[in-house]
Design an enzyme around this catalytic site. Structure first.
Site, short mmCIF file in Angstrom:
data_model
loop_
_atom_site.label_atom_id
_atom_site.label_comp_id
_atom_site.label_asym_id
_atom_site.label_seq_id
_atom_site.Cartn_x
_atom_site.Cartn_y
_atom_site.Cartn_z
N ASP A 40 101.28 14.96 14.45
CA ASP A 40 100.45 16.07 13.99
C ASP A 40 101.26 17.37 13.90
OD1 ASP A 40 98.17 17.28 13.11
OD2 ASP A 40 97.21 17.44 15.07
N GLY A 41 100.85 18.23 12.99
CA GLY A 41 101.44 19.56 12.90
C GLY A 41 102.37 19.77 11.71
N ASN A 42 102.44 18.77 10.82
CA ASN A 42 103.32 18.92 9.65
C ASN A 42 102.92 20.12 8.79
OD1 ASN A 42 104.55 16.55 10.38
ND2 ASN A 42 103.41 15.30 8.92
N GLY A 43 101.60 20.22 8.56
CA GLY A 43 101.10 21.28 7.68
C GLY A 43 101.36 22.66 8.28
N TRP A 56 103.56 23.47 10.52
CA TRP A 56 105.02 23.69 10.59
C TRP A 56 105.50 24.28 9.26
CZ3 TRP A 56 109.13 21.54 7.80
CH2 TRP A 56 110.41 21.73 8.34
N HIS A 94 105.22 17.43 5.42
CA HIS A 94 105.09 15.96 5.45
C HIS A 94 106.44 15.31 5.19
CE1 HIS A 94 100.89 16.19 6.01
NE2 HIS A 94 100.57 16.56 4.78
N GLU A 107 90.27 8.47 7.48
CA GLU A 107 89.65 9.77 7.16
C GLU A 107 90.55 10.62 6.26
OE1 GLU A 107 89.78 8.42 10.29
OE2 GLU A 107 87.67 7.84 10.33
N ASN A 108 91.87 10.39 6.29
CA ASN A 108 92.78 11.18 5.45
C ASN A 108 92.56 10.96 3.95
OD1 ASN A 108 95.65 11.00 7.72
ND2 ASN A 108 94.10 12.60 7.52
C1 FPP Z 1 99.26 15.32 10.43
O1 FPP Z 1 99.70 16.62 10.16
C2 FPP Z 1 100.07 14.43 9.67
C3 FPP Z 1 99.62 13.63 8.69
C4 FPP Z 1 98.22 13.53 8.25
C5 FPP Z 1 100.55 12.78 7.96
C6 FPP Z 1 101.70 12.27 8.77
C7 FPP Z 1 102.63 11.67 7.85
C8 FPP Z 1 103.96 11.73 7.94
C9 FPP Z 1 104.72 12.30 9.06
C10 FPP Z 1 104.74 11.13 6.88
C11 FPP Z 1 104.45 9.69 6.78
C12 FPP Z 1 105.42 9.07 6.00
C13 FPP Z 1 105.54 7.78 5.78
C14 FPP Z 1 106.80 7.31 5.26
C15 FPP Z 1 104.52 6.77 6.07
P1 FPP Z 1 98.70 17.62 9.46
O2 FPP Z 1 98.94 17.58 8.00
O3 FPP Z 1 97.31 17.31 9.88
O4 FPP Z 1 99.22 18.96 10.05
P2 FPP Z 1 98.34 20.20 10.49
O5 FPP Z 1 97.50 19.73 11.64
O6 FPP Z 1 99.37 21.18 10.90
O7 FPP Z 1 97.55 20.62 9.30
#
Ligand code: FPP
Length: 247
Positions: free
Chosen positions: A21-24, A26, A38, A68-69
């Site tokens: 979690d936290g890609n967005g 970040w 991502h 859910e995504n």
């Molecule tokens: C949650 O962060 C992350 C996800 C919903 C996607 C995770 C996916 C990856 C790390 C890449 C996967 C890649 C492959 C190759 C399968 P968020 O988007 O909810 O972040 P946020 O909470 O900061 O908005």
């Protein structure tokens, strides 16, 4: 002493699960699009996979895309699907002797992507340094629903008696039936919940939450989580005295 040096190599968990979690956030913290996060997160996943394999973690399950995504904006869903395809490169799995497998409802993926997943699973099935499990289009509620249906069909066909259904029967019908339950589950990004991930399997899993965003979760962070896990006393419903043998 570094975290790596503190690890007892005889007690490394066999299975570690990750909620990435936290890609967005970040990405947004750097004024970038969520997709940038991502992409960095997917690279990080590979780093942690190779580091974990070197450490001797036999299974690592990554929650890459939940049921859910699918309701995220279409552009983000498409980006994640493409990213997944891009990261199914055989080379890294072959080079590191890592088996790839996927859990989740892959029938919802485009046909060419389903084929790419199946092909990679087939080609890496004998690799045994570690197994990377990607949970994609996955949620435990979906998985349980599927398991209950499969069990009901067996009952209907007379292959199974209702009174013979046990917790093991349920285990055997889950998509995770080929691996042990996770001893440790790591969630990055500061939230403290399981979000429909391995709910049945993590009944006795040690949970580790960190504020670090997934793209910043580096090898040192993994070592720290393992050290933290090794300091826990796992009692499985027993008393501390029963576990240590000291009365
Ligand atoms: C949650 O962060 C992350 C996800 C919903 C996607 C995770 C996916 C990856 C790390 C890449 C996967 C890649 C492959 C190759 C399968 P968020 O988007 O909810 O972040 P946020 O909470 O900061 O908005």
């Amino acid at each position: 002493m570094s975290y790596k040096e503190q690890i007892d190599m005889t007690r490394v968990p066999k299975h570690v699960a990750f909620i990435m979690d936290g890609n967005g956030r970040w990405a947004q913290a750097q004024g970038q699009e969520r997709s940038f996060g991502h992409s960095a997160g997917a690279d990080r996943m590979h780093d942690i996979m190779t580091c974990g394999a070197r450490l001797g973690i036999k299974y690592m399950t990554y929650y890459a895309f939940s049921t859910e995504n699918w309701s995220r904006p279409e552009a983000e869903v498409n980006y994640l699907l493409d990213l997944m395809l891009k990261h199914l490169e055989e080379e890294i799995f072959v080079k590191n002797n890592i088996r790839f497998t996927i859990i989740g409802d892959i029938s919802r993926l485009p046909e060419h992507q389903q084929n790419a997943c199946r092909q990679l699973m087939e080609r890496t099935k004998n690799n045994d340094a570690s197994c990377m499990v990607v949970a994609f289009s996955y949620s435990t509620r979906w998985e349980m629903q599927r398991a209950v249906r499969l069990i009901a069909e067996e009952v209907q066909e007379g292959k199974l008696k209702p009174e013979d259904i046990t917790a093991e029967t349920i285990d055997q019908h889950l998509m995770t039936n080929f691996m042990p339950e996770p001893e440790l589950l790591v969630r990055t990004g500061g939230e403290e919940r399981l979000s429909n991930f391995l709910l049945w399997q993590s009944a006795y899993t040690e949970l580790y939450f960190t504020d670090t965003y997934w793209p910043d979760f580096d090898e040192e962070c993994l070592y720290k989580a393992v050290v933290d896990y090794q300091h826990r006393q796992r009692r499985f419903g027993k008393t501390g005295e029963q576990v240590t043998g000291k009365v």
